[in-house]
Design a protein around this motif. Structure first.
Motif, short mmCIF file in Angstrom:
data_model
loop_
_atom_site.label_atom_id
_atom_site.label_comp_id
_atom_site.label_asym_id
_atom_site.label_seq_id
_atom_site.Cartn_x
_atom_site.Cartn_y
_atom_site.Cartn_z
N VAL A 1 -5.49 -0.89 0.66
CA VAL A 1 -6.04 0.12 -0.02
C VAL A 1 -6.91 -0.37 -1.34
CG1 VAL A 1 -5.50 1.84 -2.26
CG2 VAL A 1 -4.06 1.77 0.40
N VAL B 1 -3.85 6.73 -1.70
CA VAL B 1 -4.02 7.13 0.28
C VAL B 1 -3.18 9.05 0.50
CG1 VAL B 1 -1.79 6.47 1.86
CG2 VAL B 1 -2.21 4.44 0.05
N GLU B 2 -2.65 9.40 -0.67
CA GLU B 2 -2.59 10.39 -0.23
C GLU B 2 -3.91 11.70 -0.28
OE1 GLU B 2 0.59 12.20 -2.91
OE2 GLU B 2 2.07 10.96 -2.00
N ALA C 1 0.80 -1.38 -0.08
CA ALA C 1 -0.16 0.27 -0.07
C ALA C 1 0.94 1.44 0.03
CB ALA C 1 -1.15 0.35 1.61
N VAL D 1 -9.47 2.92 1.29
CA VAL D 1 -8.43 2.95 2.32
C VAL D 1 -8.92 2.72 3.52
CG1 VAL D 1 -6.25 4.57 2.85
CG2 VAL D 1 -6.81 4.53 0.42
N PHE E 1 -7.54 2.97 7.11
CA PHE E 1 -6.09 3.90 8.44
C PHE E 1 -6.09 3.12 9.57
CE2 PHE E 1 -7.10 6.54 5.19
CZ PHE E 1 -5.65 7.27 4.24
N ASP F 1 -0.92 2.35 -5.74
CA ASP F 1 -1.81 3.93 -5.15
C ASP F 1 -1.35 4.54 -4.06
OD1 ASP F 1 -3.87 1.80 -5.97
OD2 ASP F 1 -3.45 0.13 -4.96
N ALA G 1 -2.08 3.53 6.79
CA ALA G 1 -2.68 3.32 5.46
C ALA G 1 -2.51 1.54 5.47
CB ALA G 1 -2.31 3.56 4.13
#
Length: 523
Positions: free
Chosen positions: A66, A39-40, A30, A76, A78, A35, A63
């Motif tokens: 994803v 995530v960003e 991840a 995503v 977390f 991906d 993370a």
């Protein structure tokens, strides 16, 4: 799990997954894959909408996995930290569209803030307090500081207590000790034990994958992540490792308990069938979706009528039964059940407590049942019974009945406000009943020679959509919408979102999902 459908318009779970086009990565993947951009974007969106679920500048996001749909929607998952401390019950799933715009969040908790991260209770005190709650012989009690966010957030010593049970089986629990007052806040098992069915003792001759090494065959399946099968030697330790089974001629066992290899064949076959089910149905490459196989230890403990999954050793353990009422627990639905605990841990991580714990157990029963149906063996054809195959009683007595859970004398058919106070193996009845109704519908019928007669809690008539579609909806909800604190009401909401994703809002599958949960009093 199941191959027939009541509604001919329903596609198979594998076809549905392919149509949705979901691609998943986990762990280090991840962080290092393409991906990373997703995530960003998800972090940015979460920060922008953090007031909706209590996210602030003191909290970090890590993370865990994803998943991206064909239309670019990204999900995503977390884990949260608060001032550098891990948050138990702080997990969330952030959903964004193809452009990175916010689509929503599923959060286990809306508040994780505590006033201070400095403990007033020493770690050694917490370790002693936690150990005192164990009903087994304690070997270790190891505290780490964390924030507990189920209900009112608290600073706690999250204490892992490990030891040995009455039958020399591995035992463990996590205990949360308030780091300010010293009181026990919560606790649940970490050795997830459950009974199942039976294979090679029960299936006759099967094909298993082994590895030739140094002139001897090893019970290592190189085609499924080097999954290993070992002899636990009925030891009194926690059995985190055993003796790898080897053989000179690659002919294993004799269909009898007189040969210790026989139970190993069962476990090996069950792990392979479960691996194949997840890969062929959902595109999942192993328990953590990272291609790594788990270890199976057979002949664990003494007269132990159980089997378990352990995250700490990434392994399954199987007892030999008591030889009177139950034989060895090395069966298809046991392997599917225990491996699914690992899948659940790697995804929603449903806390093994109250309703989320019942949902955790139900998820394992659902997918263990599906392994039976998809393996399609003659010795153990698919059914909605849990644990009937290793019963030595005549007639065989299952541990659980998915069509009418109360037939075991303890499980709940219907949701009520008190369900969360039941043992998780009994509160799982609500989810099991909902899955059966969604798959097969209400009323009397016979499937693979087994008679069922499923009632509804609201007097309604439910028409099933087939087990493949039901499992596809369940898995999508597990991996995309559920969090560690999901209750049965949250399970219904997540499955409706999953049904809308897979089949469309207002589709027969969507409506059947709503009807099945209403039929077990989850509205």
């Amino acid at each position: 799990m199941k191959k027939s459908f009541i509604m001919t318009t329903v596609a198979s779970a594998a076809v549905v997954a392919a149509a949705l086009g979901t691609v998943a990565t986990t762990g280090a993947q991840a962080a290092s894959s393409a991906d990373a951009k997703g995530v960003e974007r998800a972090i940015s969106a979460a920060r922008a909408h953090g007031s909706a679920f209590g996210l602030d500048a003191d909290q970090g996001l890590s993370a865990r996995s994803v998943a991206t749909d064909k239309d670019g929607t990204t999900h995503v998952r977390f884990d949260r930290t608060f001032r550098g401390l891990p948050v138990v019950g702080g997990d969330l799933v952030v959903h964004t569209d193809a452009s990175g715009a916010w689509k929503g969040v599923n959060a286990a908790s809306s508040s994780v803030r505590v006033g201070s991260t400095s403990p007033a209770v020493a770690a050694t005190t917490a370790a002693t307090t936690a150990a005192a709650t164990a009903d087994f012989t304690v070997r270790t009690s190891s505290p780490t500081l964390a924030v507990y966010a189920y209900g009112t957030p608290r600073l706690v010593w999250k204490t892992q207590v490990d030891g040995v049970g009455a039958h020399r089986e591995p035992a463990g629990k996590v205990v949360f000790v308030d780091a300010r007052t010293g009181a026990v806040v919560d606790a649940w098992a970490t050795e997830l034990n459950d009974a199942g069915t039976g294979n090679s003792l029960y299936l006759g001759t099967v094909t298993i994958q082994t590895t030739l090494s140094g002139g001897s065959y090893q019970m290592v399946d190189a085609t499924r992540g080097n999954a290993r099968t070992e002899d636990g030697n009925n030891g009194s330790t926690s059995s985190t490792s055993g003796t790898l089974f080897t053989d000179a001629d690659n002919v294993w066992g004799n269909n009898s308990n007189s040969n210790r290899q026989t139970a190993a064949v069962d476990a090996n076959f069950g792990v392979g069938a479960t691996w194949d089910f997840y890969k062929n149905t959902f595109g999942r490459n192993g328990i953590k979706n990272d291609g790594v196989g788990a270890r199976s230890l057979v002949h664990v403990g003494s007269n132990w009528v159980n089997a378990s999954w352990s995250d700490s050793c990434f392994c399954m353990r199987y007892g030999d039964g008591d030889g009177v009422s139950y034989g060895p627990l090395v069966s298809l639905d046991v392997a599917g059940h225990e491996m699914t605990h690992g899948v659940t841990s790697a995804t929603a991580n449903l806390a093994y407590r109250r309703e989320s714990g019942g949902l955790n157990e139900s998820t394992s029963d659902v997918m263990g049942t599906m392994v039976e149906f998809t393996a399609n063996t003659t010795g153990d054809p698919g059914d909605y019974l849990i644990g009937e195959r290793f019963s030595l009683k005549t007639p065989a007595k299952p541990l659980r009945y998915m069509d009418q859970p109360s037939k075991d004398g303890a499980s709940a058919n219907c949701w009520s406000k008190t369900v969360g106070s039941l043992d998780v193996h009994y509160s799982s009845g609500v989810g099991n009943h909902a899955f059966y109704l969604l798959s097969e519908g209400s009323g009397a019928k016979t499937i693979n020679g087994v008679s069922y007669n499923s009632p509804t809690c609201n007097g309604s008539t439910v028409t099933g959509i087939g087990h493949d579609a039901a499992a596809a909806i369940w898995y999508r909800a597990l991996t995309t919408y559920w969090t560690s604190s999901t209750t049965y009401a949250g399970a219904r909401a997540g499955m409706l979102s999953a049904a809308a994703d897979l089949y469309g809002a207002g589709s027969p599958q969507y409506n059947a999902t709503a009807a099945a949960w209403s039929a077990v009093s989850v509205n």
